[in-house]
Scaffold this motif. Structure first.
Motif, mmCIF file in Angstrom:
data_model
loop_
_atom_site.group_PDB
_atom_site.id
_atom_site.type_symbol
_atom_site.label_atom_id
_atom_site.label_comp_id
_atom_site.label_asym_id
_atom_site.label_seq_id
_atom_site.Cartn_x
_atom_site.Cartn_y
_atom_site.Cartn_z
ATOM 1 N N VAL A 11 0.757 0.877 12.846
ATOM 2 C CA VAL A 11 1.079 1.114 11.444
ATOM 3 C C VAL A 11 1.695 -0.154 10.862
ATOM 4 O O VAL A 11 2.602 -0.752 11.454
ATOM 5 N N PHE A 12 1.178 -0.556 9.701
ATOM 6 C CA PHE A 12 1.661 -1.736 8.991
ATOM 7 C C PHE A 12 2.202 -1.277 7.626
ATOM 8 O O PHE A 12 1.416 -0.979 6.727
ATOM 9 N N PRO A 13 3.517 -1.167 7.458
ATOM 10 C CA PRO A 13 4.053 -0.794 6.147
ATOM 11 C C PRO A 13 3.979 -1.979 5.184
ATOM 12 O O PRO A 13 4.719 -2.959 5.321
ATOM 13 N N VAL A 14 3.067 -1.906 4.227
ATOM 14 C CA VAL A 14 2.816 -3.039 3.333
ATOM 15 C C VAL A 14 2.874 -2.617 1.863
ATOM 16 O O VAL A 14 2.182 -3.182 1.012
ATOM 17 N N ALA A 15 3.707 -1.637 1.552
ATOM 18 C CA ALA A 15 3.772 -1.125 0.185
ATOM 19 C C ALA A 15 4.814 -1.832 -0.671
ATOM 20 O O ALA A 15 4.880 -1.589 -1.873
ATOM 21 N N GLY A 16 5.615 -2.707 -0.075
ATOM 22 C CA GLY A 16 6.706 -3.342 -0.819
ATOM 23 C C GLY A 16 6.215 -4.213 -1.964
ATOM 24 O O GLY A 16 5.088 -4.730 -1.951
ATOM 25 N N LYS A 26 3.442 -11.405 -8.372
ATOM 26 C CA LYS A 26 3.192 -10.507 -9.496
ATOM 27 C C LYS A 26 1.815 -9.855 -9.377
ATOM 28 O O LYS A 26 1.650 -8.662 -9.660
ATOM 29 N N ALA A 27 0.797 -10.631 -8.959
ATOM 30 C CA ALA A 27 -0.569 -10.109 -8.845
ATOM 31 C C ALA A 27 -1.126 -10.202 -7.435
ATOM 32 O O ALA A 27 -2.194 -9.671 -7.158
ATOM 33 N N ILE A 28 -0.397 -10.885 -6.527
ATOM 34 C CA ILE A 28 -0.869 -11.084 -5.156
ATOM 35 C C ILE A 28 0.111 -10.419 -4.204
ATOM 36 O O ILE A 28 1.316 -10.687 -4.269
ATOM 37 N N PRO A 29 -0.343 -9.542 -3.304
ATOM 38 C CA PRO A 29 0.575 -8.951 -2.328
ATOM 39 C C PRO A 29 1.258 -10.028 -1.492
ATOM 40 O O PRO A 29 0.632 -11.012 -1.097
ATOM 41 N N LYS A 30 2.538 -9.835 -1.219
ATOM 42 C CA LYS A 30 3.265 -10.840 -0.443
ATOM 43 C C LYS A 30 2.651 -11.025 0.941
ATOM 44 O O LYS A 30 2.747 -12.105 1.530
ATOM 45 N N GLU A 31 2.001 -9.963 1.464
ATOM 46 C CA GLU A 31 1.394 -10.057 2.798
ATOM 47 C C GLU A 31 0.198 -10.995 2.828
ATOM 48 O O GLU A 31 -0.279 -11.369 3.896
ATOM 49 N N LEU A 32 -0.318 -11.371 1.651
ATOM 50 C CA LEU A 32 -1.438 -12.305 1.582
ATOM 51 C C LEU A 32 -0.993 -13.731 1.283
ATOM 52 O O LEU A 32 -1.837 -14.634 1.188
ATOM 53 N N PRO A 109 8.660 4.691 -3.234
ATOM 54 C CA PRO A 109 9.345 3.810 -2.271
ATOM 55 C C PRO A 109 10.636 4.435 -1.771
ATOM 56 O O PRO A 109 11.685 4.304 -2.396
ATOM 57 N N MET A 110 10.558 5.118 -0.622
ATOM 58 C CA MET A 110 11.721 5.827 -0.084
ATOM 59 C C MET A 110 12.178 5.271 1.256
ATOM 60 O O MET A 110 12.829 5.973 2.028
ATOM 61 N N GLY A 111 11.819 4.037 1.554
ATOM 62 C CA GLY A 111 12.320 3.413 2.763
ATOM 63 C C GLY A 111 11.286 3.286 3.865
ATOM 64 O O GLY A 111 10.200 3.869 3.802
ATOM 65 N N LEU A 112 11.647 2.499 4.900
ATOM 66 C CA LEU A 112 10.732 2.234 6.005
ATOM 67 C C LEU A 112 10.384 3.510 6.759
ATOM 68 O O LEU A 112 9.226 3.729 7.129
#
Length: 293
Positions: A11-16, A26-32, A109-112
């Motif tokens: 599982v990769f939590p990537v919703a932040g 702003k337009a690019i996910p931080k994971e990218l 967004p309710m936490g990890l």
């Protein structure tokens, strides 16, 4: 525990939202965001594949579809590169076969802990790994990655495992740390978990470092768990409740960790990995010396 069920799901939590990197995110996910020429999420997925994991579960939020597209087939791009005689192998790591990548949505967004719970239907009754992509874990040269080290340990111990790193004792109040029991090389029994303890009350200097192997029972714990620190559902609280009911160990990672959730850590990782590259390392070191002078 003998012959534990193998770890095939992660599982990769990537919703932040990645607000610390605005306006870039702003337009690019931080994971990218790239470390040299590979996005953060690619490093995590490659680490998972090295460990024998076959199914990647991305817990996403609004605006994160580009993460899935990164692992999709880019017909136009590949056709153009082929026509121009470009090296196609550079895209090999970004291709996923059907079923490799699955997404679920964390709508609030309710936490990890809540993000992990959102993947419960896909995890099912299987043990699974968790990767926090902000934590870039690089194994020492010619050594295995963090999750591979953990899977190797899991095959001996079963149960639950977390990765840890040793930090200077005066820094422990910034992290979650373990209350250690018996140690056997890199493997340490976990008797408890303490979130950001005062320096004089910290049970150890071994900090939790963004990689986990958990049994599916954690989903049942999260199901009935109230909010904790920050008004969020905390994964650490759920794991703490499992200690004593199932084997629980920490694996001291033989490698380096870069906190790419911070700007300084991101820059450090970029420089460190660039200097190790055969195709640019010498030039980057010369550049760094010139800038420092």
């Amino acid at each position: 525990m003998t012959n534990p069920k193998p770890i095939k799901k992660a599982v990769f939590p990537v919703a932040g939202l990645g607000t610390r990197f605005l306006p870039a995110t702003k337009a690019i996910p931080k994971e990218l965001l790239p470390i040299v020429d590979r996005p953060l999420i690619q490093y995590a997925v490659d680490e998972a594949r090295e460990a024998g994991i076959e199914q990647m579960i991305f817990v996403t939020g609004r605006g994160k579809t580009a993460i899935v597209e990164h692992f999709d087939v880019a017909y136009e791009l590949e056709s153009t590169m082929g026509d121009r005689g470009k090296d196609m192998s550079i895209l090999d790591a970004t291709r996923a076969t059907p079923g490799d990548i699955i997404t679920v949505r964390q709508q609030v967004p309710m936490g990890l802990g809540h993000a992990i719970w959102c993947a419960r239907a896909i995890v099912g009754d299987d043990p699974f790994a968790i990767f926090l992509p902000d934590e870039l874990m690089i194994g020492h040269k010619n050594g295995s990655g963090c999750m591979k080290q953990m899977v190797d340990a899991y095959e001996k111990t079963g149960g639950n495992l977390i990765s840890v790193l040793e930090v200077p004792h005066e820094d422990v109040s910034s992290y979650g740390v373990i209350d250690p029991g018996q140690a056997d090389g890199p493997l340490t029994e976990v008797r408890g978990l303490v979130e950001k303890p005062p320096v004089d009350q910290a049970p150890s200097n071994k900090i939790i470092s963004g990689r986990y192997i958990l049994q599916p029972e954690v989903m049942r714990v999260l199901e009935n768990q109230g909010t904790g620190a920050g008004g969020e559902i905390q994964l650490t609280d759920a794991m703490a409740k499992m200690i004593g009911d199932q084997p629980f160990h920490a694996v001291t990672f033989n490698g380096r960790r870069y906190d790419c959730g911070s700007k300084l850590g991101f820059v450090e990782a970029t420089l460190a990995l660039a200097m190790e590259r055969d195709d640019m390392g010498a030039e980057v070191r010369t550049m760094a010396k010139r800038l420092l002078s």
